[in-house]
Enzyme design. Sequence first.
Site, PDB file in Angstrom:
ATOM      1  N   GLU A  14      33.687  17.423   9.793  1.00 48.45           N
ATOM      2  CA  GLU A  14      34.062  17.197   8.393  1.00 48.45           C
ATOM      3  C   GLU A  14      32.890  16.604   7.640  1.00 48.45           C
ATOM      4  OE1 GLU A  14      37.634  14.943   7.560  1.00 48.45           O
ATOM      5  OE2 GLU A  14      38.694  15.908   9.216  1.00 48.45           O
ATOM      6  N   GLU A  62      40.072  12.014  14.229  1.00 45.31           N
ATOM      7  CA  GLU A  62      39.614  10.649  13.945  1.00 45.31           C
ATOM      8  C   GLU A  62      40.391   9.609  14.752  1.00 45.31           C
ATOM      9  OE1 GLU A  62      37.659  11.336   9.590  1.00 45.31           O
ATOM     10  OE2 GLU A  62      39.670  10.524   9.582  1.00 45.31           O
TER      11      GLU A  62
END
Length: 483
Positions: free
Chosen positions: A384, A189
């Site tokens: 995810e 991220e």
Amino acid sequence: MKFVKKDFLWGGATSASQVEGAYDVDGKSLTIAEMRPFNPNLDRKSIGELNAYTREDYEKSIENKDGLHYPKRFGVDQYNRYKEDIALFKEAGMNIYRMSIAWSRIFPNGDEAEPNKNAIEFYRNVFTECRNSGMEIMLTIQHYDVPYPITKKYGGWSNKEVIDLYIKFATVIMNEYKDLVKYWLPFNEINIATHSPITGLGIFKEDFATEQEYKNAAWQGLHNQFYAQAKVIEIAKSISSNLKMGCMVANIETYYADCNPVNVLENLKYQQMERDFYYDVMVKGKYPTYSKRYFEENNVKFETTPEEMEVIKNNPIHYITFSYYMTSTMSKDISETSGGNLLMGGKNPFLKATEWGWQIDPIGLRITLNELWDKYQIPLFISENGIGVVETLNENNTVEDDYRIDYLSEHFKQMNEAIIDGVDVFGYTMWTPIDVVSLSTNEMSKRYGLIFVDYDDYHKGTGDRFKKKSFSWFKKFRETGEL
Ligand code: BG6
């Protein structure tokens, strides 16, 4: 409905600081992740915990004289129980495990001349176990766990010297594991950097004279990571053509709140800077034109060199991976905010939310996949996706988690639809196959797994693993492909 793609990677994702534990084994240093305490009075709908503590608090945590509990030092003890966990992932039918490697084990201070041999051996054993169990590995090189000695000595990612330390670390592990690990993600991220500079970059507000300087340091840190990632991709090419290099972005999907053009524009600008910006740099190899105006209007200043920009241009990622949990709305004035993964947007009256306020939106996944494919035309992978819920074992030592089966199957169906739409998606790793310590709130109570782990928020419990109902559901889905 049958899942249409045969040749597909199905698995689960975790990160070292949320599962491993063993924080002081073999000379490992503490990471920033392991220095933030569990706060029993936390506000579950706020993302404030990520930025709540000062450098002084982190320093104090080293000796832990205040007796606070630091959950990520213990994780779910996967360091010692990895064989058991991998056997369970195999039994569930997974053919890929996305995990991360702790920099703090390989180079505890970042600047040692040689890597820690025991740590190199440890990860080789884990990777070999996965491969022997029929699982590919997707390896995140840094997942929110900058070693604290690096932030102390160098001040974190805003310092360009950290780039060299990281490149050395990445080069060592790519050489070591080139035959075991196929998929590589340099940063988890990457877009967290400017929102939680401690978490993403290991930089602290107190080290800067003004708020603006701190902000600029965060943008500098982000640029340094873009460059470091591109450099790692360049080096990977010289090591082996088997290394597949991708990015990982927390995909921020927002809808405009209504058809008022003011709000449509607001959402466009938000999507440009909170989402597209990252993909644009990493796929197209340059800072997009719209970011120039944003930087000017927000006084953002950071240093780039022509050499760095050349490396970024010449080394785009091979595929996009992203996390997808929820969506929210965007408008000029947000009347009611939702909770969220890293960022908060507006409430959407058409969606239900979890206890943490994350709005559940499977159709949004199909929209996201279509948008990303149309814009970037490189393969996509969902690294995810999952639902966090407070759960306890019932008298049969299981959890009847029908809500998780619903959540996962609805997202799988929309992924299937996107594939039928023509989108090139090659895999999916759920967050997460096994309960882990929460990234944002440091709770153990926020459980995502198909497998229940018997630890509470204070790491009390046996640590034993129990299959939830969703485990059998996923196993059956893998056998039949039926949704
Ligand atoms: C992602 C992170 O943002 O969200 C994971 O990459 C994290 O590390 C996951 O665990 C879920 O967030 P949380 O805060 O519920 O653990």
